[in-house]
Motif scaffolding. Sequence first.
Motif, PDB file in Angstrom:
ATOM      1  N   GLU A 118       3.292 -45.593   4.200  1.00  0.00           N
ATOM      2  CA  GLU A 118       3.406 -44.134   4.207  1.00  0.00           C
ATOM      3  C   GLU A 118       3.829 -43.673   2.815  1.00  0.00           C
ATOM      4  N   VAL A 119       3.223 -42.575   2.352  1.00  0.00           N
ATOM      5  CA  VAL A 119       3.529 -42.082   1.010  1.00  0.00           C
ATOM      6  C   VAL A 119       4.781 -41.204   1.001  1.00  0.00           C
TER       7      VAL A 119
ATOM      8  N   ASN B 133      -4.878 -43.206  10.472  1.00  0.00           N
ATOM      9  CA  ASN B 133      -5.079 -41.800  10.811  1.00  0.00           C
ATOM     10  C   ASN B 133      -4.448 -41.016   9.664  1.00  0.00           C
TER      11      ASN B 133
ATOM     12  N   SER C 252       4.145 -46.360   0.232  1.00  0.00           N
ATOM     13  CA  SER C 252       2.977 -46.755  -0.544  1.00  0.00           C
ATOM     14  C   SER C 252       1.933 -45.642  -0.533  1.00  0.00           C
ATOM     15  N   ASP C 253       1.262 -45.466  -1.663  1.00  0.00           N
ATOM     16  CA  ASP C 253       0.095 -44.592  -1.703  1.00  0.00           C
ATOM     17  C   ASP C 253      -1.079 -45.432  -1.185  1.00  0.00           C
ATOM     18  N   LEU C 254      -1.510 -45.176   0.025  1.00  0.00           N
ATOM     19  CA  LEU C 254      -2.519 -45.982   0.732  1.00  0.00           C
ATOM     20  C   LEU C 254      -2.043 -47.433   0.843  1.00  0.00           C
TER      21      LEU C 254
ATOM     22  N   ALA D 244       0.315 -34.146   5.807  1.00  0.00           N
ATOM     23  CA  ALA D 244      -0.251 -34.917   6.917  1.00  0.00           C
ATOM     24  C   ALA D 244      -1.600 -34.360   7.358  1.00  0.00           C
TER      25      ALA D 244
ATOM     26  N   GLY E 192      -0.646 -44.484   6.422  1.00  0.00           N
ATOM     27  CA  GLY E 192      -0.291 -43.101   6.771  1.00  0.00           C
ATOM     28  C   GLY E 192       0.376 -43.100   8.129  1.00  0.00           C
ATOM     29  N   THR E 193       1.420 -43.901   8.249  1.00  0.00           N
ATOM     30  CA  THR E 193       1.975 -44.195   9.578  1.00  0.00           C
ATOM     31  C   THR E 193       2.737 -43.010  10.184  1.00  0.00           C
TER      32      THR E 193
ATOM     33  N   ARG F 104     -10.858 -42.465  -0.654  1.00  0.00           N
ATOM     34  CA  ARG F 104     -10.053 -43.366  -1.497  1.00  0.00           C
ATOM     35  C   ARG F 104      -9.665 -44.622  -0.730  1.00  0.00           C
TER      36      ARG F 104
HETATM   37  C1  LIG Z   1      -2.482 -37.174  10.084  1.00  0.00           C
HETATM   38  S1  LIG Z   1      -0.874 -37.798   9.719  1.00  0.00           S
HETATM   39  C2  LIG Z   1      -0.867 -39.145  10.893  1.00  0.00           C
HETATM   40  C3  LIG Z   1       0.444 -39.787  11.165  1.00  0.00           C
HETATM   41  C4  LIG Z   1       0.351 -40.942  12.170  1.00  0.00           C
HETATM   42  N1  LIG Z   1      -0.557 -41.973  11.689  1.00  0.00           N
HETATM   43  C5  LIG Z   1      -0.146 -40.447  13.509  1.00  0.00           C
HETATM   44  O1  LIG Z   1      -1.276 -40.768  13.872  1.00  0.00           O
HETATM   45  O2  LIG Z   1       0.600 -39.746  14.184  1.00  0.00           O
HETATM   46  C6  LIG Z   1      -1.184 -38.549   8.165  1.00  0.00           C
HETATM   47  C7  LIG Z   1      -0.027 -39.278   7.509  1.00  0.00           C
HETATM   48  O3  LIG Z   1      -0.523 -39.881   6.303  1.00  0.00           O
HETATM   49  C8  LIG Z   1       0.415 -39.707   5.276  1.00  0.00           C
HETATM   50  N2  LIG Z   1      -0.309 -39.773   3.993  1.00  0.00           N
HETATM   51  C9  LIG Z   1      -1.005 -38.788   3.370  1.00  0.00           C
HETATM   52  N3  LIG Z   1      -1.538 -39.257   2.228  1.00  0.00           N
HETATM   53  C10 LIG Z   1      -1.175 -40.571   2.131  1.00  0.00           C
HETATM   54  C11 LIG Z   1      -1.407 -41.592   1.154  1.00  0.00           C
HETATM   55  N4  LIG Z   1      -2.140 -41.355   0.070  1.00  0.00           N
HETATM   56  N5  LIG Z   1      -0.870 -42.814   1.376  1.00  0.00           N
HETATM   57  C12 LIG Z   1      -0.115 -43.060   2.504  1.00  0.00           C
HETATM   58  N6  LIG Z   1       0.141 -42.129   3.434  1.00  0.00           N
HETATM   59  C13 LIG Z   1      -0.378 -40.900   3.268  1.00  0.00           C
HETATM   60  C14 LIG Z   1       1.044 -38.359   5.567  1.00  0.00           C
HETATM   61  O4  LIG Z   1       2.286 -38.220   4.914  1.00  0.00           O
HETATM   62  C15 LIG Z   1       1.130 -38.396   7.093  1.00  0.00           C
HETATM   63  O5  LIG Z   1       2.335 -38.965   7.512  1.00  0.00           O
END
Ligand SMILES: C[S@@+](CC[C@H](N)C(=O)[O-])C[C@H]1O[C@@H](n2cnc3c(N)ncnc32)[C@H](O)[C@@H]1O
Length: 279
Positions: A149-150, A188, A174-176, A210, A126-127, A223
């Motif tokens: 990142e999804v 995060n 990627s989803d997770l 997000a 979730g970058t 998950r």
């Molecule tokens: C709270 S934000 C944090 C972004 C960054 N890590 C930061 O700390 O500034 C969460 C991020 O996770 C991504 N996200 C949500 N669900 C996800 C998933 N299943 N797999 C990957 N990324 C995901 C969102 O699109 C968002 O960019």
Amino acid sequence: MADTLLAGGTTVAGAVARGRDALAGAGCDTPRLDAELLLAEVLGVGRERLVLDRDSPLSAQARERYERLLARRELREPVAYILGRKEFRRITLEVDSRVLIPRPETELLVEVALGLPAGARVADVGTGSGAVALALKDERPDLVVRGLEVDPSALDVARANAARLELEVEFACSDLLDDGRYDAVLANLPYVAEGATLAPEIAHYEPPRALFAGADGLEVLRRLVTVSTSLAPPPGLVALEIGPEQAAEVSRLLRDAGSRAVTVRRDLAGHERVVAASW
Ligand SMILES: C[S@@+](CC[C@H](N)C(=O)[O-])C[C@H]1O[C@@H](n2cnc3c(N)ncnc32)[C@H](O)[C@@H]1O
């Protein structure tokens, strides 16, 4: 309203004072600081310069631009989106409405990873803007860091940040987790409960994907705990940013998944912020 604020002959100090009053009236939490940041941006100077130049007049062009930025802030658009950037540890990230604005408390996630052994392979799940992955690579160039990142539009922001900062981090959609091998998983991810009341800056401007994660805010983290701890072998470290009241449940999930040591770290404001588990 911002468009009636700045009459002719305005000085720097006058512009700050009137911007502060307008933003206070709009309900902003830090109206003076915000007004100073916006004016410094318009003038192309550091904020400290505003004190030295307090009696200098503003050009008509500067007044007009300041007015436009104030008007956006009065609508509660976050300062970081208006400026297009946010500082995070030692780096500055470019940000826009495709990504969450990196928060100071998330710096703790980077700190937890600084103790990893040389050459460790790290996933930042979730970058978003790439904040955690890029700040970590900046401080620990020996680590092999990958941002996952999804949302493809967020990935574009992360890749642009990596290129501009000249930091060698790979990003993937990627989803997770993807099928890479990792010694550490940092995340995060969204952890706000659906329906929670948020400040207008967040609710109206930051990407919902997000923020929200089901009825208790733990849908995505649950998950991730499942997929990361079912790897064989599990990563040596899983460190997860959490919201208020989530430490006990997330710690339990990680212990149930077989972690031999779960610790909860507090941020500078004293809130439980990161749960770190090792195997
Ligand atoms: C709270 S934000 C944090 C972004 C960054 N890590 C930061 O700390 O500034 C969460 C991020 O996770 C991504 N996200 C949500 N669900 C996800 C998933 N299943 N797999 C990957 N990324 C995901 C969102 O699109 C968002 O960019």
